[in-house]
Design a protein around this motif. Structure first.
Motif, short mmCIF file in Angstrom:
data_model
loop_
_atom_site.label_atom_id
_atom_site.label_comp_id
_atom_site.label_asym_id
_atom_site.label_seq_id
_atom_site.Cartn_x
_atom_site.Cartn_y
_atom_site.Cartn_z
N GLU A 84 -4.34 -1.17 -3.98
CA GLU A 84 -5.12 -1.05 -5.22
C GLU A 84 -4.19 -1.27 -6.40
OE1 GLU A 84 -7.15 3.01 -3.86
OE2 GLU A 84 -5.12 2.46 -3.32
N ASP A 97 0.86 -1.18 0.00
CA ASP A 97 0.00 0.00 0.00
C ASP A 97 0.90 1.23 0.00
OD1 ASP A 97 -1.93 1.91 0.43
OD2 ASP A 97 -2.07 1.50 2.59
N THR A 144 -5.47 0.34 1.78
CA THR A 144 -5.87 -0.75 0.89
C THR A 144 -4.90 -0.82 -0.28
OG1 THR A 144 -7.53 -1.36 -0.75
CG2 THR A 144 -7.78 0.78 0.21
CA LIG Z 1 -3.26 2.14 -1.44
#
Ligand SMILES: [Ca+2]
Length: 336
Positions: A208, A200, A206
């Motif tokens: 992505e 991250d 999160t």
């Molecule tokens: Ca992230």
């Protein structure tokens, strides 16, 4: 040999399709498999709620089995394979992306000590810079391949890892669309790769992998972790002498054999004097067409490969994939 193999594959796929479309086969057996898998997943410590919610949507996808049985890229010769993946258009689009995301890409390059040209090349070849991320529901892809017997163990483990990542809220369950084989994001990471190397980078809690910051940093972290060495060579095209012993000719990406110092191998290379290679590097010779293209010559095309090349094989075990990635990387080096 190869023709026989192809015929077998085609017959296999006809048989499989026939089986799958025969009424009831997929639904009953697949549902039974899902139930068993759910038990196993819950026993392994993943929350029951997440397992049930996600697996209730898993579908059997016959297309995935078809793709698994017939992968046309295996039948493309090396020159065609590389040419298709390193076109001028591919280079132009990569440079466009680089210009747009320059600040992020350059920070990642510095942080991980991995060339931006390599990152661009991998993204370009994996997903055409994020344009072909795949639209397959990867829970269903992985479930289908786990249910299928051919590589059941491998894909079951991948599916368990993915559920664990969702359970820990590391990955958002609503964006799990990718390739037929369950690979995901700009760099097509499998769940195991996400677990081991994804980060991250923009610190929003999160990971992505369809976002530039997280995906570039994750790819760079992966390459650095497996030992990619910045500014070291990847491969050179060579012309071999006829007296090279067969044992030095590698045609399989699974296991590169008989690695030697360049100093030793150079006596088998006709165009050695035109290449600028350090003699103390460890190298091997590959002949990527030999086992794949019917009637291919034994000694051509041939390449001398180095440690870095093997790191790309680690990413994707295909001799021509690694050649294409390093070729595109070099093209970027001439342009950026
Ligand atoms: Ca992230």
């Amino acid at each position: 040999m190869i023709i026989n193999k192809m015929i077998k594959l085609i017959l296999n796929s006809i048989l499989i399709s026939a089986l799958m479309f025969s009424k009831g086969f997929a639904s009953e057996d697949f549902l039974r498999w899902v139930k068993n898998f759910e038990t196993k997943a819950i026993e392994s410590g993943i929350s029951e709620k997440v397992v049930k919610e996600i697996m209730s949507k898993a579908k059997f996808l016959p297309k995935v089995i078809e793709y698994d049985r017939y992968q046309p890229e295996f039948y493309e010769d090396t020159f065609t394979y590389i040419k298709k993946r390193t076109s001028n258009r591919k280079i132009k689009e990569g440079i466009k992306l680089y210009k747009k995301e320059k600040s992020v890409i350059e920070v990642v390059e510095k942080d991980f000590n991995v060339e931006k040209e390599l990152l661009l090349a991998l993204m370009g070849i994996e997903t055409n810079y994020g344009k072909y991320l795949g639209k397959m529901d990867i829970i269903s892809s992985l479930a289908t391949l786990s249910f299928d017997e051919r590589r059941s163990e491998f894909f079951t483990e991948e599916l368990l890892i993915l559920l664990r990542l969702v359970d820990k809220k590391i990955i958002d369950r609503n964006i799990l669309y990718g390739s037929w084989a369950g690979a995901f994001g700009n760099f097509q990471f499998m769940p195991r790769t996400i677990r081991n190397y994804a980060i991250d980078y923009n610190k929003n809690k999160t990971i992505e992998l369809k976002n530039i910051e997280d995906s570039f940093a994750s790819a760079a972290n992966y390459l650095k972790s497996i030992g990619w060495k910045k500014n070291q060579p990847c491969f050179f095209r060579v012309e071999l002498k006829n007296n090279i012993p067969k044992k030095f000719l590698n045609s399989s990406a699974r296991n590169i054999k008989n690695k030697k110092k360049v100093n030793f191998l150079k006596k088998y290379i006709k165009n050695y004097d035109n290449l600028d290679i350090k003699e103390n590097l460890v190298a091997a010779i590959i002949i990527p067409d030999k086992d794949i293209i019917p009637g291919a010559e034994t000694l051509s095309p041939a390449y001398i490969i180095f440690e870095n090349y093997e790191k790309i094989l680690n990413w994707n075990r295909s001799l021509r994939f690694a050649l294409a990635v390093c070729t595109l990387k070099e093209n970027f080096e001439n342009e950026i």
